[in-house]
Design an enzyme around this catalytic site. Structure first.
Site, PDB file in Angstrom:
ATOM      1  N   HIS A 156       0.844  -1.200   0.000  1.00 57.82           N
ATOM      2  CA  HIS A 156       0.000   0.000   0.000  1.00 57.82           C
ATOM      3  C   HIS A 156       0.880   1.252   0.000  1.00 57.82           C
ATOM      4  O   HIS A 156       1.829   1.358   0.789  1.00 57.82           O
ATOM      5  CB  HIS A 156      -0.928   0.025   1.216  1.00 57.82           C
ATOM      6  CG  HIS A 156      -2.026   1.033   1.038  1.00 57.82           C
ATOM      7  ND1 HIS A 156      -1.834   2.381   1.231  1.00 57.82           N
ATOM      8  CD2 HIS A 156      -3.311   0.895   0.632  1.00 57.82           C
ATOM      9  CE1 HIS A 156      -2.949   3.029   0.972  1.00 57.82           C
ATOM     10  NE2 HIS A 156      -3.866   2.152   0.610  1.00 57.82           N
TER      11      HIS A 156
ATOM     12  N   PHE B 143     -13.220  -7.341  12.850  1.00 59.30           N
ATOM     13  CA  PHE B 143     -13.121  -6.094  13.595  1.00 59.30           C
ATOM     14  C   PHE B 143     -14.444  -5.334  13.459  1.00 59.30           C
ATOM     15  O   PHE B 143     -14.710  -4.716  12.432  1.00 59.30           O
ATOM     16  CB  PHE B 143     -11.959  -5.246  13.062  1.00 59.30           C
ATOM     17  CG  PHE B 143     -10.719  -6.057  12.790  1.00 59.30           C
ATOM     18  CD1 PHE B 143     -10.189  -6.885  13.772  1.00 59.30           C
ATOM     19  CD2 PHE B 143     -10.106  -6.013  11.559  1.00 59.30           C
ATOM     20  CE1 PHE B 143      -9.059  -7.642  13.526  1.00 59.30           C
ATOM     21  CE2 PHE B 143      -8.968  -6.762  11.301  1.00 59.30           C
ATOM     22  CZ  PHE B 143      -8.445  -7.588  12.282  1.00 59.30           C
TER      23      PHE B 143
ATOM     24  N   ASP C 156     -17.038  -2.867  13.162  1.00 56.75           N
ATOM     25  CA  ASP C 156     -17.127  -1.439  12.954  1.00 56.75           C
ATOM     26  C   ASP C 156     -18.465  -1.098  12.309  1.00 56.75           C
ATOM     27  O   ASP C 156     -19.456  -1.793  12.536  1.00 56.75           O
ATOM     28  CB  ASP C 156     -15.955  -0.955  12.102  1.00 56.75           C
ATOM     29  CG  ASP C 156     -15.998  -1.492  10.667  1.00 56.75           C
ATOM     30  OD1 ASP C 156     -16.820  -2.389  10.380  1.00 56.75           O
ATOM     31  OD2 ASP C 156     -15.213  -1.007   9.834  1.00 56.75           O
TER      32      ASP C 156
ATOM     33  N   ASP D 288     -12.560 -10.493   7.149  1.00 56.46           N
ATOM     34  CA  ASP D 288     -12.840  -9.102   7.478  1.00 56.46           C
ATOM     35  C   ASP D 288     -12.120  -8.165   6.520  1.00 56.46           C
ATOM     36  O   ASP D 288     -12.701  -7.200   6.013  1.00 56.46           O
ATOM     37  CB  ASP D 288     -12.415  -8.817   8.914  1.00 56.46           C
ATOM     38  CG  ASP D 288     -12.652  -7.370   9.309  1.00 56.46           C
ATOM     39  OD1 ASP D 288     -13.655  -7.108   9.990  1.00 56.46           O
ATOM     40  OD2 ASP D 288     -11.838  -6.500   8.939  1.00 56.46           O
TER      41      ASP D 288
ATOM     42  N   ASP E 113     -12.795  -4.008   2.341  1.00 58.98           N
ATOM     43  CA  ASP E 113     -12.423  -3.459   1.037  1.00 58.98           C
ATOM     44  C   ASP E 113     -13.579  -3.573   0.043  1.00 58.98           C
ATOM     45  O   ASP E 113     -13.830  -2.660  -0.746  1.00 58.98           O
ATOM     46  CB  ASP E 113     -11.196  -4.190   0.484  1.00 58.98           C
ATOM     47  CG  ASP E 113      -9.914  -3.774   1.181  1.00 58.98           C
ATOM     48  OD1 ASP E 113      -9.873  -2.653   1.707  1.00 58.98           O
ATOM     49  OD2 ASP E 113      -8.955  -4.565   1.193  1.00 58.98           O
TER      50      ASP E 113
END
Length: 400
Positions: free
Chosen positions: A83, A301, A303, A364, A369
């Site tokens: 990245h 995770f 969220d 996840d 993404d």
């Protein structure tokens, strides 16, 4: 997460379609499958809130679709280093310690990036360069605005990721932190929860400075000493939550403590991914004694982005009352029945998908993404019946 780590398991996953939903949930509830308290407490919250429901048919169909896509895309843990905004290890001891401090601060501040101005140029964003290797300007929003702001500060000579620096009000006054997070010229918003972010920087930086030599590297060294070099990712997560109150993503509901640990699990997963060995036969430098996949015991995770794509894939079913709140943009209080239902159901659902194919962390990463690509119109789910893409839930908190 704001997650941002595209990873896919490269070896052939074990698929066992014989495990029914009821037997899976019973085993999780009895503690027979996972040591991670996030799983059992999420299951408890899932049943007690009794709002968002898991669609077993959707789980099976979507798991097959996700598996095929992950095989086709052929990501690997090394993708983390590709990245353009990531600060990456290079084998130099000083550099690698700096990378760990970078991961630690990013994870400490990795929360609450949604905006009521979503999709508009006035929403909070940070202008930096396209990457560490390119000086072409670019404005980043969402989670990447945090990363860009810290990178921009480092490129300006501000040692913002040094815990000894940002814990000190004298060396790093509030006004300097405000400058670090200054928005792009066209933005009418500031970064959400700026005061809370400053308070967390002071807290975690002081703990590292007073107890662990002022560095995340030294914290990991202490973890390895305590575990005789055989510590697992889950043990590191527990050490993080025991040590840093602002990573203690825990809530009381229906007479029980509910563990979510979103940011702590992300930080450990990023640490794992950033330092993943180049060769498959090399031991991991952080988890050299871990048996099996180092992150295998971690969950997704929880969220606001992953529940959105889980509902779109028909893995989760939302009741009409919740759909109405989401469409109206009604804020959901942190720890409320609706918010905990969304987060807990997401954890349990991804465990079900994991039961069908691969581990939860990798699922996840893929789903987060995918949610961003679907919402922006970059990708449309083909070959699978999907539901309407409902809005994300809006909860302002330091937990995600």
């Amino acid at each position: 997460m704001a997650h941002g780590i595209p990873l896919v398991k490269t070896e052939s996953p074990h698929v066992d379609n014989s495990t029914s939903a009821s037997s899976f949930l019973e085993n999780v509830g009895a503690g027979n499958i996972h040591k991670n308290p996030v799983v059992s407490s999420a299951l408890y919250a899932y049943h007690k809130t009794n709002l968002v429901q898991i669609n077993e048919t959707g789980v099976r169909l979507a798991a097959h679709h996700i598996l095929q896509k992950m095989r086709t895309d052929m990501y690997s843990p090394h993708s983390w280093r590709s990245h353009p905004l990531h600060m990456c290890p290079n084998g130099d001891a000083a550099r690698d310690k700096a990378v760990l401090d970078w991961i630690f601060l990013v994870s400490s501040l990795n929360f609450s990036f949604w905006s009521v101005l979503e999709g508009r140029p006035e929403r909070y964003g940070v202008t930096w360069q396209e990457s560490w290797s390119s000086d072409m300007p670019k404005t980043f929003t969402g989670y990447w605005s945090l990363v860009a702001a810290l990178n921009r500060a480092l490129s300006e000579g501000i040692p913002i990721t040094d815990p000894q620096f940002y814990s000190s009000v004298e060396q790093c006054p509030d006004s300097l932190i405000e400058y670090v997070f200054r928005p792009a010229e066209q933005c009418s918003e500031d970064i959400p929860l700026l005061r809370e972010r400053i308070a967390i920087m002071r807290e975690v930086g002081l703990i590292l400075t007073q107890n662990f030599g002022g560095a995340y590297f030294s914290f990991i060294e202490e973890f390895q000493r305590r575990t005789s070099g055989k510590g697992t990712a889950l043990q590191l997560v527990q050490f993080v939550t025991d040590t840093f109150p602002s990573f203690r993503d825990e809530h009381h509901f229906a007479g029980r403590k509910i563990y979510i640990w979103k940011r702590a699990q992300i930080m450990v997963s990023e640490t794992w991914a950033a330092f993943y060995p180049e060769r498959i036969d090399e031991p991991h430098p952080i988890f050299p004694g871990a048996a099996g996949p180092a992150i295998g015991d971690l969950t997704m995770f929880a969220d606001y982005r992953v529940p959105q794509i889980l509902a779109h894939l028909r893995i989760l079913d939302y009741p009409p009352s919740l759909m109405c709140l989401l469409r109206e943009g009604t804020p959901l209080a942190s720890g409320s029945r609706e918010e905990l239902s969304l987060r807990a159901a997401s954890i349990v659902a991804v465990e079900r998908v994991r039961d069908e194919m691969v581990n939860s962390v990798l699922v996840d990463f893929y789903l987060w993404d995918l949610a961003k690509r679907v919402e922006s119109g970059q990708e449309k789910i083909e070959g699978l019946q999907t539901a309407e893409l409902v809005p994300i839930h809006r909860t302002r908190s330091i937990w995600y």
